[in-house]
Design an enzyme around this catalytic site. Sequence first.
Site, PDB file in Angstrom:
ATOM      1  N   TYR A 142      43.096  44.560  34.674  1.00 17.34           N
ATOM      2  CA  TYR A 142      42.462  45.166  33.935  1.00 17.34           C
ATOM      3  C   TYR A 142      43.080  44.669  31.979  1.00 17.34           C
ATOM      4  O   TYR A 142      42.111  44.419  31.100  1.00 17.34           O
ATOM      5  CB  TYR A 142      42.768  46.226  33.311  1.00 17.34           C
ATOM      6  CG  TYR A 142      41.907  46.942  34.679  1.00 17.34           C
ATOM      7  CD1 TYR A 142      40.815  46.070  34.973  1.00 17.34           C
ATOM      8  CD2 TYR A 142      41.462  47.680  34.740  1.00 17.34           C
ATOM      9  CE1 TYR A 142      39.844  46.990  37.000  1.00 17.34           C
ATOM     10  CE2 TYR A 142      41.068  48.411  35.995  1.00 17.34           C
ATOM     11  CZ  TYR A 142      40.316  47.530  37.049  1.00 17.34           C
ATOM     12  OH  TYR A 142      39.492  48.125  37.899  1.00 17.34           O
ATOM     13  N   LYS A 192      48.184  43.698  48.803  1.00 17.56           N
ATOM     14  CA  LYS A 192      47.377  42.583  48.995  1.00 17.56           C
ATOM     15  C   LYS A 192      48.739  41.316  49.568  1.00 17.56           C
ATOM     16  O   LYS A 192      47.915  40.222  49.291  1.00 17.56           O
ATOM     17  CB  LYS A 192      46.693  42.687  48.549  1.00 17.56           C
ATOM     18  CG  LYS A 192      45.519  41.116  49.488  1.00 17.56           C
ATOM     19  CD  LYS A 192      44.594  41.649  50.391  1.00 17.56           C
ATOM     20  CE  LYS A 192      43.172  40.690  51.332  1.00 17.56           C
ATOM     21  NZ  LYS A 192      43.909  41.564  52.460  1.00 17.56           N
ATOM     22  N   ASP A 224      42.735  46.221  51.995  1.00 18.85           N
ATOM     23  CA  ASP A 224      41.685  46.166  52.878  1.00 18.85           C
ATOM     24  C   ASP A 224      41.942  47.459  54.032  1.00 18.85           C
ATOM     25  O   ASP A 224      40.814  47.846  54.618  1.00 18.85           O
ATOM     26  CB  ASP A 224      40.975  45.050  53.533  1.00 18.85           C
ATOM     27  CG  ASP A 224      42.379  43.772  53.700  1.00 18.85           C
ATOM     28  OD1 ASP A 224      43.460  44.681  53.374  1.00 18.85           O
ATOM     29  OD2 ASP A 224      42.099  42.926  54.266  1.00 18.85           O
ATOM     30  N   ASP A 248      41.801  52.096  41.148  1.00 15.93           N
ATOM     31  CA  ASP A 248      40.370  51.782  41.094  1.00 15.93           C
ATOM     32  C   ASP A 248      39.618  52.008  42.182  1.00 15.93           C
ATOM     33  O   ASP A 248      38.632  53.265  42.422  1.00 15.93           O
ATOM     34  CB  ASP A 248      40.662  51.383  39.720  1.00 15.93           C
ATOM     35  CG  ASP A 248      38.675  51.196  38.668  1.00 15.93           C
ATOM     36  OD1 ASP A 248      38.559  52.627  39.296  1.00 15.93           O
ATOM     37  OD2 ASP A 248      38.482  50.623  37.853  1.00 15.93           O
ATOM     38  N   ASP A 252      37.519  56.047  43.378  1.00 17.17           N
ATOM     39  CA  ASP A 252      36.394  55.976  44.241  1.00 17.17           C
ATOM     40  C   ASP A 252      36.004  56.432  45.539  1.00 17.17           C
ATOM     41  O   ASP A 252      35.421  57.614  45.871  1.00 17.17           O
ATOM     42  CB  ASP A 252      35.847  55.377  42.658  1.00 17.17           C
ATOM     43  CG  ASP A 252      36.149  55.446  41.728  1.00 17.17           C
ATOM     44  OD1 ASP A 252      36.821  56.507  41.308  1.00 17.17           O
ATOM     45  OD2 ASP A 252      34.638  55.040  40.986  1.00 17.17           O
TER      46      ASP A 252
END
Length: 366
Positions: A142, A192, A224, A248, A252
């Site tokens: 970001y 990851k 994942d 993020d 959620d």
Amino acid sequence: MTKKTIALLPGDGIGPEVTSVATSILKAACGAYDVEVETEEFLFGGCSYDEHGEPVTEETLDACLNSDAVLLGAVGGPKWDDLLSEHRPEAALLKLRKTLGTYTNLRPIKIYSALMGASSLKPEILEGTDILIVRELTGGIYFGKPRHTKEVDGDVVATDAMVYSKSEIERVARKAFEAAKKRNGRVCSVDKSNILDTSRLWRKTVSELSSDYPDIELTHMLVDNCAMQLVRNPKQFDVILTGNMFGDILSDEASMLTGSIGMLPSASIGDKTGLYEPVHGSAPDIAGQNKANPLAAIASAAMLCRYSLDLSNAAKNIETAIDEVLAAGYRSGDIYSGSDDETLLSTELMGEQVLKSLLKPESVAE
């Protein structure tokens, strides 16, 4: 009486409605411990762009930086979707986080027993779930450079760089380990590392830092797999530590364990002023209708008490009041099932019920 200054950023959509309710409860909770909360309100997000031509002004940033804490409502909406990225309401959030140095985001995932049936998961899977997601907030993709869209050999190519330094990883990892010391002593670091160089540095750095916390159990999980495990067996997690983009997405996803994103608070902290906001968005479809669920904003005010004002008992009192209101069957539209033992309330009336519970003489913790 001690005085504390809170900068209020109601923002867009339902933000002003839920922030107003949360502010009244914050003041009452702090007042029980002789702390007077003074507030000053500023435009932020889309409403700031409409007034000033920018989603956040330098005056607002300075005021936030010089406050004891910041309480934010929500930003954004379809009205501002076509603006340039630097003018969009979401750009104000990134700039505010950077200004305040809030490099750590804390998102508790708490399952209220009264709302066990509101989730799409089975109660036996949810029971006992209590997770704290610790998300790095001012680095990663970001904020990474280069960041651009340009034409290359007749094609349009967009680039967003994921960048992390060892020091950025260390400081947020310390927050996770320290949080685990006050909980169940377990940190699961999510990355990851089978694909990304940034994740390999992340895993190596967190592993090395863990030697400073011998009493904390550290495990690693690929993002994942973590996404799958959150809905398969969420109670296995205590503290989840991860980067900006992964955090993020995972937070959620985890919000739906509670049955509604309208139930989740968050705290963004660092070494300066803390920023507190509900996880939900601006919900423009119900803005101004007194329908929004204010409980996430109220719970965010509780986190403000705990992390910025050092009033852990005030925080506990707010959280207990939320529990009691839900146990009594009071519901906002997003968590209302229509059963006979539930009462549907407006934003304001839900706030009044929480305040009523909070102000009971026996509700003030010693």
